[in-house]
Every structure is written in C-alpha cells, then in structure tokens.
Design a protein around this motif. Structure first.
Motif, PDB file in Angstrom:
ATOM      1  N   ARG A  68      15.441   1.999  -6.657  1.00 30.11           N
ATOM      2  CA  ARG A  68      14.788   3.293  -6.922  1.00 30.11           C
ATOM      3  C   ARG A  68      13.399   3.113  -7.524  1.00 30.11           C
ATOM      4  O   ARG A  68      12.535   3.980  -7.375  1.00 30.11           O
ATOM      5  N   GLU A  69      13.190   1.982  -8.196  1.00 26.57           N
ATOM      6  CA  GLU A  69      11.887   1.735  -8.822  1.00 26.57           C
ATOM      7  C   GLU A  69      10.760   1.598  -7.797  1.00 26.57           C
ATOM      8  O   GLU A  69       9.585   1.753  -8.133  1.00 26.57           O
ATOM      9  N   LEU A  70      11.108   1.289  -6.559  1.00 28.87           N
ATOM     10  CA  LEU A  70      10.102   1.062  -5.519  1.00 28.87           C
ATOM     11  C   LEU A  70       9.761   2.325  -4.729  1.00 28.87           C
ATOM     12  O   LEU A  70       8.889   2.286  -3.860  1.00 28.87           O
ATOM     13  N   GLY A  71      10.440   3.426  -5.023  1.00 23.92           N
ATOM     14  CA  GLY A  71      10.176   4.633  -4.270  1.00 23.92           C
ATOM     15  C   GLY A  71      10.798   4.574  -2.881  1.00 23.92           C
ATOM     16  O   GLY A  71      11.584   3.677  -2.559  1.00 23.92           O
ATOM     17  N   SER A  72      10.413   5.512  -2.045  1.00 25.94           N
ATOM     18  CA  SER A  72      11.063   5.647  -0.736  1.00 25.94           C
ATOM     19  C   SER A  72      10.460   4.779   0.351  1.00 25.94           C
ATOM     20  O   SER A  72      11.088   4.557   1.394  1.00 25.94           O
ATOM     21  N   ASN A  73       9.247   4.251   0.133  1.00 23.10           N
ATOM     22  CA  ASN A  73       8.583   3.535   1.219  1.00 23.10           C
ATOM     23  C   ASN A  73       7.779   2.334   0.712  1.00 23.10           C
ATOM     24  O   ASN A  73       6.552   2.307   0.821  1.00 23.10           O
ATOM     25  N   PRO A  74       8.457   1.323   0.157  1.00 24.96           N
ATOM     26  CA  PRO A  74       7.722   0.145  -0.297  1.00 24.96           C
ATOM     27  C   PRO A  74       7.107  -0.608   0.873  1.00 24.96           C
ATOM     28  O   PRO A  74       7.598  -0.521   2.004  1.00 24.96           O
ATOM     29  N   VAL A  75       6.040  -1.324   0.602  1.00 25.31           N
ATOM     30  CA  VAL A  75       5.375  -2.101   1.639  1.00 25.31           C
ATOM     31  C   VAL A  75       5.161  -3.536   1.155  1.00 25.31           C
ATOM     32  O   VAL A  75       5.312  -3.846  -0.022  1.00 25.31           O
ATOM     33  N   GLY A  76       4.793  -4.402   2.080  1.00 24.60           N
ATOM     34  CA  GLY A  76       4.425  -5.773   1.731  1.00 24.60           C
ATOM     35  C   GLY A  76       5.564  -6.558   1.123  1.00 24.60           C
ATOM     36  O   GLY A  76       6.723  -6.473   1.546  1.00 24.60           O
ATOM     37  N   ILE A  77       5.235  -7.337   0.108  1.00 22.75           N
ATOM     38  CA  ILE A  77       6.200  -8.247  -0.496  1.00 22.75           C
ATOM     39  C   ILE A  77       7.364  -7.493  -1.130  1.00 22.75           C
ATOM     40  O   ILE A  77       8.516  -7.939  -1.088  1.00 22.75           O
ATOM     41  N   LEU A  78       7.102  -6.318  -1.700  1.00 26.29           N
ATOM     42  CA  LEU A  78       8.178  -5.555  -2.320  1.00 26.29           C
ATOM     43  C   LEU A  78       9.142  -5.005  -1.264  1.00 26.29           C
ATOM     44  O   LEU A  78      10.349  -4.911  -1.502  1.00 26.29           O
TER      45      LEU A  78
END
Length: 201
Positions: A68-78
């Motif tokens: 949940r800490e990354l939100g709905s649309n993480p990109v890249g390494i995350l």
C-alpha cells in the motif's frame, strides 16, 4: 585523517531477498555480489570497527503485504520489487542477513525506508545531527540506485561522503563500473573498506 567520532556508516539493502541464495531478487545481484565479495568485506568492516565508537546505521526497505505504501501504480525498481513480492514485512526476505547478526547490537536499525534514499526516512537526518555526524560512509545495494540516491542527498545536505566500492553491488559489471567512475567521484571519495580502515587506525 577521518575523525571517528564524527563519522557514521550507513548500510542499506543487506536483506535476504537480495543477499541470500533463496532471495526473490538474488538472481539479479549474485554475480557482482560474488565478484566484489560484498558481504565478506562488509562483515570484515563491521568486525574491525566494533568498539571504535562509529555509528553504524542500517536502513532496511520494507513494505506491507499489499504494498500500500507504493500506491496503485508504482514504476521502475519499486514496481519490480512489488512484482517479485520482495521485501514484505513478516517474510524471511525482508530480514537482515544472518552474517550481520553477530554485530546486531552495534547496529542502529532505522526502519521506514520505502523508496531509494535512506534520507527519505524522516528521522535519519536528526539521528545524524544528534550524534554530531559530519561524514557519512556508504555501502549496500543497489550501488547505482539506493546508495547513489543516499550519496546525492547526503552531499546536498553538506555531509562529507565516502562510498566503499567493495561493499556495494550493482546488477552488472557495466553498471558497477559506470557508477564508480562517473557518479561516485562527483559526490565524494571512493574507497575500499581496507583503505577506510587504514584511515581510522
């Protein structure tokens, strides 16, 4: 000569999902991890500075089970971390590597890292200021992502920066050589851990 009392060593990424053979992301770093002898060198560093009064900080990255800490649309390494299911709280993969356990009492673990930079942890800068730190020494994974981000932030905050090249890891020799030659030299000093230890003897 490095002043020990004003120096902190900041380590990141030494967690099972990266460093253990069964780790979810071990395949991406295992070659450079072995080439650089990163774990062995960092353990040697910890052993030699034990009882020297140097602040050692470890900033593990960790996420809830649903990221949940990354939100709905993480990109890249995350995004890659989420897709792999890595560094989830409550799993073995998020834990500090077993090689560090003998030194755990001498390591200040600062939780709360959700991104690339160790200074993204709210209390990080205040911890260093509390200990009158002016010089940060960096090691960990990945050299060209988390270590580099921390080095840039430390540089901007006015800390003297040293990066221990034999205590870092990239995913490839090309990335490792590039960040050492073209990035770290602009942010501080690039040393082996043996060279650093010689400085403080």
């Amino acid at each position: 000569m490095t002043k020990v009392k004003n120096t902190a060593i900041i380590l990141t990424g030494f967690q099972n999902d990266f460093c253990s053979p069964d780790g979810l992301l071990h395949h991406a770093v295992k070659d450079i991890l072995a080439r650089n002898r990163t774990i062995e060198n960092t353990v040697h560093l910890l052993d030699k500075i034990r009882d020297r009064g140097i602040l050692v900080v470890f900033t593990p990255i960790a996420f809830s089970g649903d990221y949940r800490e990354l939100g709905s649309n993480p990109v890249g390494i995350l995004k890659a971390i989420k897709d792999a299911g890595a560094f989830r709280l409550g799993t073995r993969g998020v834990e500090i590597i077993r090689e560090f356990i003998p030194y755990i009492d001498a390591i200040t673990i600062v939780p709360g890292k959700r991104g690339l930079c160790s200074f993204g942890i709210p209390k990080m800068d205040s911890l260093l200021k509390k200990h009158h730190i002016t010089h940060v020494v960096l090691g960990g994974l990945l050299a060209n992502i988390c270590v580099e981000s921390t080095a840039r932030n430390a540089y901007d905050r006015g800390y003297a920066v040293t990066i221990l090249k034999d205590c870092t890891v990239c995913k490839s020799s090309i990335e490792q050589d590039y960040v050492e030659k073209y990035i770290f030299s602009l942010l501080g000093r690039l040393k082996t851990h043996h060279e650093f230890l010689t400085e403080i003897e």
